[in-house]
Motif scaffolding. Sequence first.
Motif, PDB file in Angstrom:
ATOM      1  N   ARG A 144       0.832  -1.223   0.000  1.00 18.16           N
ATOM      2  CA  ARG A 144       0.000   0.000   0.000  1.00 18.16           C
ATOM      3  C   ARG A 144       0.863   1.267   0.000  1.00 18.16           C
ATOM      4  NH1 ARG A 144      -2.163   2.085   4.473  1.00 18.16           N
ATOM      5  NH2 ARG A 144      -4.196   2.077   3.437  1.00 18.16           N
ATOM      6  N   ASP A 145       2.147   1.141   0.337  1.00 16.92           N
ATOM      7  CA  ASP A 145       3.015   2.327   0.309  1.00 16.92           C
ATOM      8  C   ASP A 145       3.541   2.622  -1.100  1.00 16.92           C
ATOM      9  OD1 ASP A 145       2.922   1.927   3.036  1.00 16.92           O
ATOM     10  OD2 ASP A 145       4.675   0.588   2.939  1.00 16.92           O
ATOM     11  N   ASN A 146       3.305   1.697  -2.027  1.00 12.94           N
ATOM     12  CA  ASN A 146       3.899   1.861  -3.361  1.00 12.94           C
ATOM     13  C   ASN A 146       3.098   2.788  -4.269  1.00 12.94           C
ATOM     14  OD1 ASN A 146       5.009  -1.607  -3.666  1.00 12.94           O
ATOM     15  ND2 ASN A 146       6.091   0.175  -2.866  1.00 12.94           N
ATOM     16  N   LYS A 147       3.854   3.486  -5.119  1.00 13.65           N
ATOM     17  CA  LYS A 147       3.227   4.258  -6.191  1.00 13.65           C
ATOM     18  C   LYS A 147       3.495   3.469  -7.470  1.00 13.65           C
ATOM     19  CE  LYS A 147       3.231   9.123  -6.759  1.00 13.65           C
ATOM     20  NZ  LYS A 147       4.017  10.337  -7.069  1.00 13.65           N
ATOM     21  N   ILE A 148       2.426   3.101  -8.172  1.00 10.43           N
ATOM     22  CA  ILE A 148       2.593   2.250  -9.357  1.00 10.43           C
ATOM     23  C   ILE A 148       2.023   2.928 -10.598  1.00 10.43           C
ATOM     24  CG2 ILE A 148       0.450   0.979  -8.805  1.00 10.43           C
ATOM     25  CD1 ILE A 148       1.610  -1.462 -10.222  1.00 10.43           C
ATOM     26  N   LEU A 149       2.733   2.751 -11.720  1.00  9.37           N
ATOM     27  CA  LEU A 149       2.201   3.171 -13.020  1.00  9.37           C
ATOM     28  C   LEU A 149       1.841   1.900 -13.772  1.00  9.37           C
ATOM     29  CD1 LEU A 149       1.679   5.237 -15.335  1.00  9.37           C
ATOM     30  CD2 LEU A 149       4.045   4.842 -16.056  1.00  9.37           C
ATOM     31  N   VAL A 150       0.559   1.773 -14.144  1.00  7.02           N
ATOM     32  CA  VAL A 150       0.130   0.657 -14.987  1.00  7.02           C
ATOM     33  C   VAL A 150      -0.049   1.213 -16.391  1.00  7.02           C
ATOM     34  CG1 VAL A 150      -1.650  -1.088 -15.397  1.00  7.02           C
ATOM     35  CG2 VAL A 150      -1.086  -0.438 -13.045  1.00  7.02           C
ATOM     36  N   GLN A 151       0.806   0.756 -17.313  1.00  5.21           N
ATOM     37  CA  GLN A 151       0.666   1.234 -18.687  1.00  5.21           C
ATOM     38  C   GLN A 151      -0.577   0.601 -19.309  1.00  5.21           C
ATOM     39  OE1 GLN A 151       2.245   3.564 -20.111  1.00  5.21           O
ATOM     40  NE2 GLN A 151       4.413   3.627 -19.557  1.00  5.21           N
ATOM     41  N   ALA A 152      -1.367   1.418 -20.024  1.00  6.75           N
ATOM     42  CA  ALA A 152      -2.551   0.938 -20.759  1.00  6.75           C
ATOM     43  C   ALA A 152      -3.677   0.431 -19.863  1.00  6.75           C
ATOM     44  CB  ALA A 152      -2.166  -0.149 -21.769  1.00  6.75           C
ATOM     45  N   GLY A 153      -4.224   1.336 -19.058  1.00  7.93           N
ATOM     46  CA  GLY A 153      -5.337   0.989 -18.165  1.00  7.93           C
ATOM     47  C   GLY A 153      -6.598   0.584 -18.912  1.00  7.93           C
TER      48      GLY A 153
END
Length: 337
Positions: A144-153
Amino acid sequence: MKSLIIERYGDISAFKIKEMPVPTVTKNQVLIRVSHAGLNPIDYKMREGKLRLFNPLRFPQIMGSEVSGVVEEIGDEVTKFRKGEFVYCRLDKDRMGGFAEFVSANEDIIALKPETLDFATAAGVPLVGLTAWQVIYDHAHLSRDNKILVQAGAGSVGFIASQLAKRIGAHVFTTVSDRGIHIVEEIDVDHVINYKTQDLDRFKNNFDVIFDTVGEQTLINSMKLLKREGRIFSISGIPTPNTADYMGYNTFCKVLFWFASYKLRKLAKSFDGSYEFVFMKPDGNQLEIIAKLIDKKELKVRQVREFHFEEHHFAFRLLESGEARSKLVFKIGDNFP
Ligand SMILES: NC(=O)c1ccc[n+]([C@@H]2O[C@H](COP(=O)([O-])OP(=O)(O)OC[C@H]3O[C@@H](n4cnc5c(N)ncnc54)[C@H](OP(=O)(O)O)[C@@H]3O)[C@@H](O)[C@H]2O)c1
């Protein structure tokens, strides 16, 4: 049984509709009468022979990677399923066989289909659901502390992955173009980036985890967005030596992957990060959890568009153009509830 097969590697013209024998079941297998089968990029990559080095096909090969249907017959030692139950599964890469009226599969890769989904919608879930699950939970161990980028939502995998990441409580960013914006509006993410109009450079050194579903230049451009010690997981890039270990491939593949992925690993390292490639594995237990989340309305799935086998040229052209705005499935069997 009516099947969509290939007898050689090639483009769409390699597909043929042909009568093939109904598969038999071994002691741990289940025979599924197929209602629907999902179409995925892996199907045309396999047809083109892009994975032939480590997943060579035996011709004639019935194509098709995921199905929903009804249990028709069970092997002597099957304990999890009974005849008549409604199931779904991602088939093994080296066997496939989903584009047919019947397919057999080991019981450990099958699960009961989500009760709240019809067969058509359920057929489009296993491959993308498992891929998203395994990257987020098994490989990234997202917290829960992570910042994530998901390409192509708005893509089939990104749509599920963004929701799983949000469910964990991570801070979720995703990319989309104008044509996919209405799709990501259906789910809860923290920030949507239009990859066509917004400069991603302003998110430099921002993410603990990046889930790349696009590959090529998008993957390369993503590296600079990693925070120090950030990790990038791709399902569309180049496999690494760890991929070979995880998949149980031989030393030749491992060495090949070492050389092939060298530049990407080096690039990630230059940003003090790491690069890994993930190949999804079929898994009935994970599909069971995914079905429960769907039934509890905690996980949304993409709408599907149905085609008949006879329309396979059109369906695959649409899939391969990248213009399909829904999950595509073949309607195969009749008389399903
Ligand atoms: N390694 C594995 O085990 C594994 C498993 C599953 C899938 N895959 C691979 O993963 C890829 C994605 O699969 P999918 O089923 O999610 O595909 P999909 O449903 O066809 O989605 C493709 C999406 O990519 C987006 N896109 C295109 N160019 C982009 C860019 N430059 N930046 C950001 N987004 C971009 C499009 O978004 P817009 O519509 O918003 O433009 C589109 O929604 C395929 O190559 C597939 O073979 C690998």
